[in-house]
Design a protein around this motif. Sequence first.
Motif, short mmCIF file in Angstrom:
data_model
loop_
_atom_site.label_atom_id
_atom_site.label_comp_id
_atom_site.label_asym_id
_atom_site.label_seq_id
_atom_site.Cartn_x
_atom_site.Cartn_y
_atom_site.Cartn_z
N GLU A 72 0.99 -1.02 0.19
CA GLU A 72 0.07 -0.16 0.16
C GLU A 72 0.72 0.92 -0.05
O GLU A 72 0.35 1.65 0.20
CB GLU A 72 -1.05 0.03 0.90
CG GLU A 72 -2.37 -1.03 1.15
CD GLU A 72 -2.85 -1.64 -0.01
OE1 GLU A 72 -3.30 -0.10 -0.20
OE2 GLU A 72 -2.87 -1.73 -0.39
N ASN A 73 1.88 1.48 -0.19
CA ASN A 73 3.26 2.02 -0.59
C ASN A 73 3.27 2.74 0.91
O ASN A 73 3.61 4.04 1.43
CB ASN A 73 3.04 2.85 -0.98
CG ASN A 73 2.86 2.49 -2.29
OD1 ASN A 73 3.61 1.77 -2.99
ND2 ASN A 73 2.01 3.25 -3.92
N SER A 74 2.93 2.29 2.17
CA SER A 74 2.72 2.89 3.48
C SER A 74 4.27 2.29 4.13
O SER A 74 4.82 1.99 3.84
CB SER A 74 2.20 2.12 4.72
OG SER A 74 2.23 2.49 5.90
N VAL A 75 4.57 3.64 5.17
CA VAL A 75 6.64 3.87 5.38
C VAL A 75 5.44 3.59 6.73
O VAL A 75 6.58 4.05 7.18
CB VAL A 75 6.96 5.11 5.15
CG1 VAL A 75 6.79 5.51 3.59
CG2 VAL A 75 5.87 6.57 5.26
N ILE A 76 5.03 3.31 7.33
CA ILE A 76 4.88 3.10 8.70
C ILE A 76 5.79 2.16 9.41
O ILE A 76 5.88 1.38 8.68
CB ILE A 76 3.07 2.42 8.93
CG1 ILE A 76 3.18 2.46 10.58
CG2 ILE A 76 2.98 1.48 8.41
CD1 ILE A 76 1.34 1.97 11.46
N PRO A 77 6.46 2.93 10.30
CA PRO A 77 7.55 1.98 10.92
C PRO A 77 6.59 0.08 11.63
O PRO A 77 5.59 -0.06 11.73
CB PRO A 77 8.25 2.05 12.32
CG PRO A 77 7.60 3.38 12.34
CD PRO A 77 6.39 3.99 10.97
N ILE A 78 7.44 -0.84 11.56
CA ILE A 78 7.24 -1.81 11.71
C ILE A 78 8.46 -2.52 12.42
O ILE A 78 8.91 -2.91 12.01
CB ILE A 78 6.87 -3.25 10.26
CG1 ILE A 78 5.47 -1.79 9.48
CG2 ILE A 78 6.29 -4.59 10.78
CD1 ILE A 78 5.04 -2.79 8.72
N ILE A 79 7.91 -3.16 13.74
CA ILE A 79 9.46 -3.87 14.26
C ILE A 79 8.72 -5.47 14.02
O ILE A 79 7.23 -5.38 14.41
CB ILE A 79 9.37 -3.69 15.07
CG1 ILE A 79 10.55 -2.24 15.70
CG2 ILE A 79 10.12 -4.99 16.34
CD1 ILE A 79 10.45 -2.04 16.44
N MET A 80 9.15 -6.31 14.09
CA MET A 80 8.93 -7.56 13.61
C MET A 80 9.31 -8.60 14.47
O MET A 80 10.51 -8.53 15.13
CB MET A 80 8.90 -8.94 12.44
CG MET A 80 8.58 -7.69 11.21
SD MET A 80 8.60 -8.70 9.67
CE MET A 80 6.71 -9.98 9.65
#
Length: 231
Positions: A72-80
């Motif tokens: 979705e072209n989201s640049v939201i930070p993600i920690i896995m």
Amino acid sequence: MSPLKVLIIEDDLNICELITLYIEKQGHIAIVANEGEDGLIKFYDDQPDFVILDIMLPKVDGWEVCKEIRSENSVIPIIMLTGMGESYDKIRGLDLGADDYIVKPFDPNELIARMKAVLRRTNGLVDESENIEWPSLSINMKEFKVFIGGREVTMPPKELELLYFFTSHPNQVFSRLQLLDQIWGYDFDGDPRTIDVHVKRLREKLGQPTSKWALKTIRGVGYKFEVDVSD
């Protein structure tokens, strides 16, 4: 810092409760989903500012959730979050666009520290950004967009951040460890091959090198964005 909406996608109820407690102690708002499918619904409905994402989820796993968010072209930070220690799993998560990972069992204080580090890196990058223009290549970091030959090309955040760093430092050679430090942060303890994976993907998207610039491998050292400055 203003309160963040943090989406926690994790099927272990005890871990969800623990993370929620620490998130709320920081003054943020916790949104919880226990399945990947429900996590995606809450991602679209609640529009969170940060995602903490487990890999092993029922129905839709963390890989697919991360892939859809980035599609979705989201640049939201993600920690896995992962119980796997294999470097392949870490590289795969980062290659899909995750900003960091943490291996279970973990200290929740470490998770909070990693969240703050990711926010410093991503916010700092955008605050300092400006448009980069090279022949047939344009990068707009404020909008997180890249154009190659006038055509917009979609890239996960880490690929785009790496490209931005290279193009901001033309003709400078960087080792893999230096690139990891700049893009993933000094506390990243992953495999340096992460850089090789991202450079390979960048080359595929950049296409054939032009006569003016190319992303070059410096054997035994690292990489550089080589620019012809002869004109």
